[in-house]
Design an enzyme around this catalytic site. Structure first.
Site, PDB file in Angstrom:
ATOM      1  N   GLU A 104      -7.828  -7.271   5.550  1.00 51.33           N
ATOM      2  CA  GLU A 104      -7.006  -8.349   4.998  1.00 51.33           C
ATOM      3  C   GLU A 104      -6.234  -9.073   6.094  1.00 51.33           C
ATOM      4  O   GLU A 104      -6.070 -10.301   6.049  1.00 51.33           O
ATOM      5  CB  GLU A 104      -6.072  -7.770   3.936  1.00 51.33           C
ATOM      6  CG  GLU A 104      -6.825  -7.368   2.671  1.00 51.33           C
ATOM      7  CD  GLU A 104      -6.166  -6.258   1.868  1.00 51.33           C
ATOM      8  OE1 GLU A 104      -4.930  -6.087   1.993  1.00 51.33           O
ATOM      9  OE2 GLU A 104      -6.879  -5.565   1.124  1.00 51.33           O
ATOM     10  N   TYR A 126       0.822  -1.205   0.000  1.00 49.21           N
ATOM     11  CA  TYR A 126       0.000   0.000   0.000  1.00 49.21           C
ATOM     12  C   TYR A 126       0.860   1.261   0.000  1.00 49.21           C
ATOM     13  O   TYR A 126       0.445   2.308  -0.512  1.00 49.21           O
ATOM     14  CB  TYR A 126      -0.952   0.000   1.199  1.00 49.21           C
ATOM     15  CG  TYR A 126      -2.135  -0.926   1.006  1.00 49.21           C
ATOM     16  CD1 TYR A 126      -3.286  -0.477   0.376  1.00 49.21           C
ATOM     17  CD2 TYR A 126      -2.085  -2.244   1.436  1.00 49.21           C
ATOM     18  CE1 TYR A 126      -4.372  -1.313   0.194  1.00 49.21           C
ATOM     19  CE2 TYR A 126      -3.169  -3.100   1.247  1.00 49.21           C
ATOM     20  CZ  TYR A 126      -4.296  -2.627   0.623  1.00 49.21           C
ATOM     21  OH  TYR A 126      -5.359  -3.472   0.431  1.00 49.21           O
TER      22      TYR A 126
END
Length: 395
Positions: free
Chosen positions: A140, A98
């Site tokens: 996640e 990310y």
């Protein structure tokens, strides 16, 4: 939640950012893949990059998330985030990635919008990106924990135990652990990622629904051969090279389109290869002795193109309150309707929960008919193979 300072900035700049998102995401992917070619080679779907579908899906999710923050600042669009998180987890996405996305996405925003991206604007859009990213990272992490794996460590090597030609362009594969260990539990409707090494050395990944019920000694996936390169490079490889005894990389199962508990009525509507998650649901209902009302709708090009056609009929016939309705584009089939599926022609029980899977136009049409018939939007669920171009519009 956006801060008081960021909210008016995001509101004022959303039209400009939204209008440029297609160009922004195009530059984002080009820059990221130039810096990290391994991401395109071994993680991102090269077919979706070639068609632009991944770019459109990313743009849609960013715009939808920003709009949701502005419209409902105290809530999060968790349905949308859950769908993305399951897809990411099935690929083994990690939290560190990310940061890479952030770097190249914001570089692309500055590249496209130029001087309009003041420090205040950059800070405000950071407040869009990082809440979305951190929410996904948390979701996640929970998915990895539930599966009993470390972050990103979703892969296992499975052996092809069986291969069956379902139609001229569709093959089902049975998968098992080479050492006989039991397979991970899953819920009906979930999918796995399959990774294969292609002739150019790339290790490309595609998702396939598990098309038989949980609790069996082997998993089954059904693969329709897609046309074109790179769009069909994994399915074509499996069709050409996947043989009994071969081994492939397979993720643990993920996916949020799963059967609810209870005895309420169900509608399972599919088209083409979208029947695969419905097969697992029907198989599970039959194996558990369910007596709930189940209306099954399936649309296809023709009986010959309908993979698992006879199996679908057997599974529905095994349910005490199961009914099957078929539509084929090819006219003249005695036990089916001609043309597109029309759920308005059916007697649908009150309080049903609907599950849709198939091409996007099919799902849009069926969902619209269901909403017009009084089914609540929250009771209509869907699965998309590939990038979700429906994010923010159907959830």
């Amino acid at each position: 939640m956006l801060s008081e300072q960021a909210t008016p900035v995001v509101r004022a700049t959303l039209p400009a950012v939204g209008g440029a998102l297609d160009e922004i995401t195009e530059r984002f992917y080009a820059g990221m893949f130039a810096a990290h070619p391994e991401l395109l080679r071994d993680l991102f779907n090269r077919g979706n990059q070639a068609t632009g579908e991944q770019r459109k899906a990313l743009a849609g999710s960013i715009a939808a998330f920003a709009g949701a923050l502005l419209e409902n600042p105290c809530t999060r669009p968790d349905v949308m985030l859950s769908r993305i998180a399951h897809k990411h987890a099935s690929l083994g996405v990690t939290s560190e990635q990310y940061k890479v996305v952030h770097e190249h996405l914001f570089a692309a925003i500055v590249s496209v919008l130029g001087e309009a991206v003041t420090p205040e604007v950059a800070q405000a859009w950071d407040e869009v990106y990082w809440p979305m990213a951190n929410a996904l990272i948390a979701l996640e992490a929970r998915l990895y924990e539930e599966r009993g794996v470390a972050e990103g460590q979703v892969w296992q090597e499975l052996e092809i135990a069986g291969r069956h030609e379902e139609t001229p362009d569709t093959v089902s594969f049975s998968l098992r652990h080479p050492d006989g260990l039991p397979l991970t539990a899953f819920r009906p409707g979930q999918y796995v990622s399959v990774q294969v090494e292609l002739p150019d050395g790339a290790r490309q990944i595609r998702q396939y629904s598990l098309s038989a019920a949980p609790g069996r000694p082997e998993w089954r996936i059904t693969v329709k051969r897609a046309d074109g390169d790179p769009a069909g490079e994994v399915s074509s490889w499996l069709h050409a090279h996947g043989r009994v005894g071969d081994r492939v990389g397979v993720s643990v199962p993920f996916g949020d389109l799963v059967l609810p508990e209870g005895d309420g009525p169900l509608l399972l509507a599919s088209a083409g290869i979208g029947a695969t998650p419905m097969l697992a649901m029907l198989d599970h209902l039959g194996r558990t002795g369910s007596t709930r009302p189940v209306t099954v709708v399936h649309a296809d090009r023709s009986p010959a193109a309908h993979a698992h056609r006879e199996e679908l009929r057997r599974l529905v016939d095994a349910l005490p309150q199961g009914t099957l309705h078929l539509w084929y584009e090819e006219p003249g089939t005695a036990d089916a309707h001609s043309g597109r599926a029309d759920v308005t022609a059916l007697e649908l029980p009150a309080g049903l929960t609907a599950y849709l899977c198939g091409p996007l136009p099919f799902m849009r049409a069926v969902r619209g008919d269901l909403l017009a018939a009084g089914v609540a939007p929250a009771d209509v669920h869907y699965e998309v193979f590939g990038p979700d171009l429906w994010l923010g519009t159907a959830a």
